[in-house]
Design a protein around this motif. Structure first.
Motif, PDB file in Angstrom:
ATOM      1  N   ALA A 143      -1.868  51.096 -93.710  1.00  0.00           N
ATOM      2  CA  ALA A 143      -1.845  52.561 -93.653  1.00  0.00           C
ATOM      3  C   ALA A 143      -1.013  53.010 -94.856  1.00  0.00           C
ATOM      4  O   ALA A 143       0.215  53.048 -94.789  1.00  0.00           O
ATOM      5  CB  ALA A 143      -1.217  53.052 -92.355  1.00  0.00           C
ATOM      6  N   PRO A 144      -1.646  53.292 -95.995  1.00  0.00           N
ATOM      7  CA  PRO A 144      -0.905  53.519 -97.245  1.00  0.00           C
ATOM      8  C   PRO A 144      -0.049  54.788 -97.194  1.00  0.00           C
ATOM      9  O   PRO A 144      -0.450  55.805 -96.630  1.00  0.00           O
ATOM     10  CB  PRO A 144      -2.016  53.653 -98.291  1.00  0.00           C
ATOM     11  N   SER A 181      -1.679  55.423-104.872  1.00  0.00           N
ATOM     12  CA  SER A 181      -0.882  54.266-104.472  1.00  0.00           C
ATOM     13  C   SER A 181      -0.890  53.121-105.477  1.00  0.00           C
ATOM     14  O   SER A 181      -1.933  52.508-105.736  1.00  0.00           O
ATOM     15  CB  SER A 181      -1.374  53.746-103.118  1.00  0.00           C
ATOM     16  N   GLN A 182       0.265  52.808-106.023  1.00  0.00           N
ATOM     17  CA  GLN A 182       0.412  51.648-106.905  1.00  0.00           C
ATOM     18  C   GLN A 182       0.344  50.346-106.104  1.00  0.00           C
ATOM     19  O   GLN A 182      -0.071  49.308-106.618  1.00  0.00           O
ATOM     20  CB  GLN A 182       1.733  51.730-107.669  1.00  0.00           C
ATOM     21  N   GLU A 233       7.619  54.826 -94.357  1.00  0.00           N
ATOM     22  CA  GLU A 233       7.263  55.810 -95.394  1.00  0.00           C
ATOM     23  C   GLU A 233       8.008  55.577 -96.716  1.00  0.00           C
ATOM     24  O   GLU A 233       8.249  56.505 -97.472  1.00  0.00           O
ATOM     25  CB  GLU A 233       7.520  57.246 -94.897  1.00  0.00           C
ATOM     26  N   ASP A 234       8.361  54.332 -96.975  1.00  0.00           N
ATOM     27  CA  ASP A 234       9.086  53.978 -98.201  1.00  0.00           C
ATOM     28  C   ASP A 234       8.202  53.045 -99.037  1.00  0.00           C
ATOM     29  O   ASP A 234       7.942  51.907 -98.638  1.00  0.00           O
ATOM     30  CB  ASP A 234      10.398  53.272 -97.834  1.00  0.00           C
ATOM     31  N   PRO A 235       7.714  53.514-100.210  1.00  0.00           N
ATOM     32  CA  PRO A 235       6.834  52.673-101.043  1.00  0.00           C
ATOM     33  C   PRO A 235       7.458  51.327-101.419  1.00  0.00           C
ATOM     34  O   PRO A 235       6.743  50.323-101.537  1.00  0.00           O
ATOM     35  CB  PRO A 235       6.605  53.542-102.288  1.00  0.00           C
ATOM     36  N   LYS A 236       8.774  51.308-101.586  1.00  0.00           N
ATOM     37  CA  LYS A 236       9.452  50.050-101.935  1.00  0.00           C
ATOM     38  C   LYS A 236       9.351  49.061-100.780  1.00  0.00           C
ATOM     39  O   LYS A 236       9.063  47.870-100.984  1.00  0.00           O
ATOM     40  CB  LYS A 236      10.916  50.322-102.274  1.00  0.00           C
ATOM     41  N   LYS A 237       9.555  49.534 -99.550  1.00  0.00           N
ATOM     42  CA  LYS A 237       9.440  48.662 -98.384  1.00  0.00           C
ATOM     43  C   LYS A 237       7.993  48.219 -98.184  1.00  0.00           C
ATOM     44  O   LYS A 237       7.736  47.098 -97.747  1.00  0.00           O
ATOM     45  CB  LYS A 237       9.958  49.375 -97.137  1.00  0.00           C
ATOM     46  N   GLU A 238       7.061  49.105 -98.492  1.00  0.00           N
ATOM     47  CA  GLU A 238       5.650  48.767 -98.396  1.00  0.00           C
ATOM     48  C   GLU A 238       5.324  47.619 -99.354  1.00  0.00           C
ATOM     49  O   GLU A 238       4.631  46.665 -98.980  1.00  0.00           O
ATOM     50  CB  GLU A 238       4.810  49.993 -98.725  1.00  0.00           C
ATOM     51  N   ALA A 259      -6.368  54.783 -91.106  1.00  0.00           N
ATOM     52  CA  ALA A 259      -5.725  56.074 -90.795  1.00  0.00           C
ATOM     53  C   ALA A 259      -5.543  56.950 -92.031  1.00  0.00           C
ATOM     54  O   ALA A 259      -5.595  58.170 -91.946  1.00  0.00           O
ATOM     55  CB  ALA A 259      -4.395  55.884 -90.081  1.00  0.00           C
ATOM     56  N   ARG A 260      -5.305  56.324 -93.174  1.00  0.00           N
ATOM     57  CA  ARG A 260      -5.161  57.039 -94.438  1.00  0.00           C
ATOM     58  C   ARG A 260      -5.958  56.301 -95.509  1.00  0.00           C
ATOM     59  O   ARG A 260      -6.170  55.100 -95.400  1.00  0.00           O
ATOM     60  CB  ARG A 260      -3.693  57.087 -94.868  1.00  0.00           C
ATOM     61  N   ARG A 261      -6.339  57.044 -96.529  1.00  0.00           N
ATOM     62  CA  ARG A 261      -7.036  56.407 -97.645  1.00  0.00           C
ATOM     63  C   ARG A 261      -6.310  56.741 -98.940  1.00  0.00           C
ATOM     64  O   ARG A 261      -5.231  57.341 -98.908  1.00  0.00           O
ATOM     65  CB  ARG A 261      -8.485  56.866 -97.693  1.00  0.00           C
ATOM     66  N   THR A 262      -6.860  56.346-100.057  1.00  0.00           N
ATOM     67  CA  THR A 262      -6.254  56.644-101.353  1.00  0.00           C
ATOM     68  C   THR A 262      -7.254  57.384-102.234  1.00  0.00           C
ATOM     69  O   THR A 262      -8.384  57.651-101.824  1.00  0.00           O
ATOM     70  CB  THR A 262      -5.804  55.353-102.075  1.00  0.00           C
TER      71      THR A 262
END
Length: 331
Positions: A124-125, A130-131, A101-106, A147-150
């Motif tokens: 799974a964004p 989402s950048q 759940e960390d955008p940086k790790k993503e 599972a998730r969308r944007t």
């Protein structure tokens, strides 16, 4: 230990490197006898093809990157199992990353997978806006959200109807006579947003007020015990709790039992995901089944269809599963 190369295979088989390559890849004109000799030489030497070299020649590595929040969550374990079942059967390798759940790790996971020249991504964004998904677009990386969308309506995605999840869970509790329904939600992602909308719609349609004090968005570092103790210590004390997922619901049940509260006599609980062990709990957990394994299967099939479409006009793949209420003892 020195790796056996195609040069070694060719030498043992008494053929040129190009002939050995054609025989091993079943391409081009090679006589049955020569192919048999090359394959026997490869087997004798224990030759393993160099996938990177093959990828550089073909433009494909047969590798798919998968980024989820955490494999420790049984929901994602089931999801990845569905993805893997399709990829392996089609000769692809899966490379798995956890974003926690960390955008940086993503973003770091995306960059690492790009460096490994994956053919495409299943993601799974973390964020609805989402950048990182925007970055995939800009770099023309084939991908499917799962599972998730944007917020972007033109993405490929395989999801469950999260709005209906929220509405269905809340309606079930209302039908059972519960009026003060506490929603323990997730945050930032599309599922959280849509389930909240469904929860609010169900309350409005039943003529019930929406109390902001009965809605809480859990962050990764939230103190769940303190949150539960606080909501049960004031006038907003709920009679039922709708949890974003089964993992949260199970922990809530443990906390309530330690507080000497009976389920469902004092407070009812509904989760979401229909994890296997929730049926074995005491009491068993009422939950929403969202087709976790099938979601993974469809996401993998969608990405492979996109990758295997030669046309520059790639198909837009959007699949929405219908959730199913699973009623058990906790309500």
């Amino acid at each position: 230990m020195r790796h056996v190369t195609i040069r070694d295979v060719a030498k043992l088989a008494g053929v040129g490197i190009a002939t050995a390559s054609r025989a091993l890849n079943n391409r081009g004109e090679v006589s049955p006898a020569t192919r048999k000799r090359v394959l026997e030489a490869a087997q004798k030497l224990g030759y393993v093809p160099n996938s990177l070299a093959r990828g550089l020649l073909s433009g494909k590595t047969k590798k798919i990157g998968v980024i989820i929040t955490t494999i420790l969550n049984p929901f994602y374990a089931n999801l990845v199992s569905g993805i893997e079942s399709i990829l392996v059967s089609r000769g692809y390798n899966l490379i798995l990353y956890n974003s926690n759940e960390d955008p940086k790790k993503e973003k770091e996971a995306i960059l690492s997978l790009m460096e490994q020249r994956v053919d495409g991504l299943i993601l799974a964004p973390i964020e609805y806006e989402s950048q990182n998904v925007k970055y995939l677009y800009e770099n023309q990386i084939p991908f499917v959200l799962v599972a998730r969308r944007t917020a972007d309506e033109n993405t490929n995605y395989v999801v469950c109807d999260d709005y209906l999840v929220g509405k269905m869970a809340t309606e079930h509790l209302i039908e059972r006579g519960y009026r003060k329904i506490f929603f323990l939600n997730s945050w930032r992602n599309s599922s959280a947003k849509l389930r909240l909308e469904g929860y609010k719609t169900a309350l409005r349609e039943a003529g019930l007020l929406i109390n902001p004090k009965l809605i809480y968005s859990l962050h990764p570092n939230s103190d769940l015990k303190a949150i539960i103790e606080n909501v049960f210590s004031n006038k907003t004390r709920p009679t039922a709790i709708f949890c974003f997922c089964d993992s949260i619901a199970v922990e809530v049940m443990r906390i309530l039992k330690n507080m000497k509260l009976r389920i469902p006599d004092d407070v009812a609980i509904v989760g979401c995901d229909n994890l296997d062990y929730t049926e074995l709990l005491n009491p068993s957990l009422t939950t929403i089944d969202i087709s976790k394994y099938d979601m993974g299967v469809k996401a993998a099939e969608a990405l492979l269809e996109i990758l295997n479409t030669e046309s520059t006009e790639k198909p837009l793949f959007q699949k929405v599963f219908t959730p199913k209420l699973v009623v058990r003892e906790s309500t």
